[in-house]
Write a protein that holds these residues in place. Structure first.
Motif, short mmCIF file in Angstrom:
data_model
loop_
_atom_site.label_atom_id
_atom_site.label_comp_id
_atom_site.label_asym_id
_atom_site.label_seq_id
_atom_site.Cartn_x
_atom_site.Cartn_y
_atom_site.Cartn_z
N LEU A 143 -2.42 3.67 -8.52
CA LEU A 143 -1.08 3.72 -7.96
C LEU A 143 -0.57 5.13 -8.18
CD1 LEU A 143 1.47 2.47 -6.69
CD2 LEU A 143 2.22 1.87 -9.00
N GLU A 144 -0.35 5.86 -7.09
CA GLU A 144 0.12 7.24 -7.19
C GLU A 144 1.62 7.28 -6.91
OE1 GLU A 144 -0.60 11.43 -4.84
OE2 GLU A 144 -2.36 10.32 -5.52
N ILE A 145 2.36 7.76 -7.88
CA ILE A 145 3.81 7.91 -7.76
C ILE A 145 4.11 9.33 -7.32
CG2 ILE A 145 6.01 7.83 -9.00
CD1 ILE A 145 4.56 5.86 -10.96
N PHE A 202 0.57 3.96 -2.95
CA PHE A 202 1.58 4.97 -3.19
C PHE A 202 2.96 4.34 -3.38
CE2 PHE A 202 -1.80 6.86 -0.71
CZ PHE A 202 -2.07 8.03 -1.42
N LEU A 203 3.69 4.91 -4.35
CA LEU A 203 5.09 4.60 -4.57
C LEU A 203 5.84 5.91 -4.41
CD1 LEU A 203 7.44 2.80 -5.44
CD2 LEU A 203 6.72 3.10 -7.82
N ILE A 204 6.61 6.05 -3.33
CA ILE A 204 7.13 7.34 -2.91
C ILE A 204 8.65 7.31 -2.87
CG2 ILE A 204 7.18 9.04 -1.03
CD1 ILE A 204 4.42 7.94 -0.18
N PRO A 264 0.81 -1.23 0.00
CA PRO A 264 0.00 0.00 0.00
C PRO A 264 0.84 1.27 0.00
CG PRO A 264 -1.03 -1.63 1.40
CD PRO A 264 0.26 -2.24 0.93
N ILE A 265 1.93 1.29 0.77
CA ILE A 265 2.90 2.38 0.70
C ILE A 265 4.27 1.76 0.45
CG2 ILE A 265 4.04 4.26 1.93
CD1 ILE A 265 1.51 4.70 3.52
N THR A 266 4.86 2.10 -0.69
CA THR A 266 6.19 1.62 -1.03
C THR A 266 7.12 2.82 -1.06
OG1 THR A 266 5.25 -0.17 -2.36
CG2 THR A 266 7.58 0.36 -2.71
N ARG A 312 -0.92 7.46 -11.51
CA ARG A 312 -0.94 8.90 -11.31
C ARG A 312 0.46 9.32 -10.88
NH1 ARG A 312 -4.76 9.90 -6.69
NH2 ARG A 312 -6.41 9.50 -8.19
N TYR A 313 0.95 10.41 -11.45
CA TYR A 313 2.33 10.83 -11.17
C TYR A 313 2.36 12.27 -10.70
CZ TYR A 313 7.12 12.36 -12.07
OH TYR A 313 8.38 12.92 -11.95
#
Length: 430
Positions: free
Chosen positions: A310-312, A343-345, A24-26, A193-194
Motif C-alpha cells: 500500500l503506497e501512501i 494507492f492511498l492518495i 486499488p486507488i483510494t 510505503r510512504y
C-alpha cells in the motif's frame, strides 16, 4: 492480501468513529487542515502496531519521527487521559476477511500504553474478545484480561505483540483461535510505503548506493542513487523504463545518470543533441517532484516484490503544471493494473480526479467503479468527518461538497461580472 478497510475513533482530528474503505486507488480530498494527512498516514501508524514484536501497542521506533513523536499526539485534542483511541482494521486474504477492533489507552502514571479491549473476527464471526481488568496488577509486565472465548469467560495475563495477542498465558489452548486470527492479520497486513508532499532537493553529485534499494524513500531521497546504480550495474533497465513513461511529459529530453569520476550526476540529455546535458539540480522543481514517482513505478514493474504494497502519496501533483495532473492519474491506474501495488492518495487536484472519472467512463486501463474510492474530509463541530463520494460506471458522482473545486468557476463568473460592470460604466460616460 489487501487492507480493505480501517476505522478510527478519537484519533487526531477525528473525535467520533470514522470509517474508510480502501480500493486499488483510494483518493482523499478536503480543505486545508481538515484532517486529510492524519487520515492517509494512519496505515503507517497501524503498521507500527501490527508489523512488530514490541510489547507496546504502537512501536514508535518503527515510525518516522516526522510522522509521529509520541502516542499522545494521536489522541483527539492531545489529551493523555481517557478514553484513548479506537482502531479497526479489515484485511482480506483470499476468501477470508480478518478484522480487528481495539481500543488503546495511555497510562500517564506509567508513561506507557495498553490495549484496553480487543476483538478479532474471521469473515464476520468473532474469534474472541479481551477486556482489560484494570484493578488486577500486571504479571511480569503482562496486563490481565477477561477473555471471552467460545461462549466462556476466563481470566488470563496476555502477552501482546503490538496491538495483537501473541499468547494467552493462562489460557493457551482456549486462546489459540484468537491468537491465530491475530497472526493472520499480521501476516497479511500489506507493506506500507510512504511518499510525502515535498521531494528531496536535487544534488549535483551522488554516490553509488551500498546496496540495491527498492524504495525511493519518504522524500524521494533515494531516487537519484537508484538511477545511478541502475546505470552502473544493471544496463539502465530502470532508466529506459522511466524515460518511456515520461516521454510525453519531457518532449525532446531523456533522463540519464553520468559517471563524474567516481560520483554520479543525474542529467537531462537532449535527444536532438546528446552533447547538451542539464544537471537535475538546474531543472525546474516539477522534474524533481515527478522523478521519484516514475522511478518507483519502474522498480515495481521490473523488480516486483514478494508482498502486496500500500503506497501512501501526499499531493503527488505538487509543483506540477495542471496538464501533468491528469497524466499522474493514468500512471496510478496503469500501476494497479500491472503490479500488486495499491494507492492511498491525498490530492488537491480536480484535474487528477476528473481523469480518474473519465477513465472509469471509458473503461480504460481496466478502470471501473470498483477501482477507485473517493473520500471527502471536512470539519464539523470542531471535529473531522469523512464522507464517501461514489462514482458510477459513467464517471458520475453521487455527492459533491459545496464550495470545493469551484474556484475556477467562481473566478470566471466574477471576471465576467467585472467586465460587464466596466462596459456599463464606460457606456454611461459616453
Amino acid at each position: 492480501m489487501v487492507l480493505a478497510r480501517m476505522a478510527l475513533t478519537n484519533y487526531r482530528g477525528f473525535a467520533s468513529r470514522q470509517s474508510i474503505e480502501l480500493r486499488p486507488i483510494t483518493v482523499v480530498l478536503g480543505r486545508n487542515n481538515a484532517g486529510k494527512s492524519a487520515l492517509v498516514r494512519a496505515p503507517v501508524i497501524l503498521g507500527g502496531g501490527i508489523k512488530t514484536d514490541s510489547l507496546e501497542p504502537v512501536d514508535i521506533d518503527k515510525i518516522d519521527e516526522e510522522l509521529l513523536e509520541s502516542f499522545v499526539d494521536l489522541i483527539h485534542g492531545g489529551q493523555a487521559a481517557d478514553p484513548g483511541i479506537g482502531v479497526e482494521v479489515a484485511v482480506r486474504a483470499a476468501e477470508d476477511l480478518y478484522q480487528m477492533t481495539a481500543s488503546v489507552r495511555h497510562l500517564p502514571q506509567k508513561h506507557r500504553e495498553v490495549v484496553e479491549s480487543l476483538e478479532l473476527f474471521r469473515t464476520g464471526t468473532s474469534m474472541g474478545r479481551l477486556v482489560r481488568v484494570a484493578e488486577i496488577p500486571e504479571t511480569d509486565r503482562f496486563p490481565v484480561y477477561d477473555a471471552y472465548l467460545d461462549g466462556h469467560v476466563s481470566r488470563s495475563a496476555v502477552e501482546f505483540q503490538g496491538l495483537l495477542p501473541h499468547r494467552l498465558i493462562d489460557e493457551p489452548v482456549a486462546g489459540e483461535s484468537l491468537v491465530s486470527v491475530g497472526r493472520q492479520i499480521r501476516d497479511h497486513y500489506p507493506d506500507i510505503r510512504y511518499l510525502g508532499p515535498f521531494r528531496d532537493r536535487p544534488h549535483r553529485r551522488y554516490r553509488l548506493p551500498g546496496r540495491t534499494k527498492t524504495e525511493v524513500g519518504a522524500t524521494g531521497e533515494h531516487a537519484a542513487a537508484i538511477l545511478a546504480g541502475d546505470r552502473a550495474w544493471d544496463g539502465s533497465r530502470l532508466i529506459r523504463s522511466v524515460n518511456e513513461a515520461m516521454a510525453g511529459h519531457l518532449p525532446g529530453w531523456r533522463v540519464d545518470a553520468v559517471d563524474r569520476f567516481g560520483t554520479w550526476a543525474i542529467v537531462l540529455t537532449s535527444e536532438a543533441d546528446p552533447s547538451v546535458q542539464v544537471n537535475l539540480a538546474d531543472t525546474g522543481t516539477g522534474i524533481a517532484q515527478m522523478l521519484p514517482i516514475f522511478v518507483q513505478r519502474a522498480i515495481d514493474q521490473i523488480r516486483p516484490g514478494q508482498r502486496p504494497v500500500l503506497e501512501i502519496v501526499e499531493q503527488p501533483e505538487l509543483h506540477l503544471h495542471p496538464a501533468a495532473h491528469a497524466m499522474l492519474a493514468d500512471v496510478y491506474l496503469k500501476a494497479v493494473r500491472d503490479t500488486s501495488t495499491r494507492f492511498l492518495i491525498e490530492t488537491h487536484s480536480e484535474t487528477f480526479l476528473l481523469r480518474l472519472r473519465r477513465r472509469i467512463a471509458e473503461g480504460r486501463f481496466g478502470a471501473d467503479p470498483t477501482t477507485v474510492a473517493v473520500h471527502f474530509v471536512d470539519r464539523a463541530d470542531r471535529s473531522s468527518v469523512i464522507r464517501p463520494i461514489h462514482i458510477d460506471s459513467d464517471g458520475n458522482v453521487d455527492y459533491w461538497p459545496e464550495g470545493v473545486f469551484t474556484e475556477d468557476y467562481d473566478e470566471t463568473r466574477a471576471l465576467v461580472r467585472a467586465q460587464r460592470e466596466r462596459r456599463v460604466e464606460n457606456a454611461g460616460r459616453d
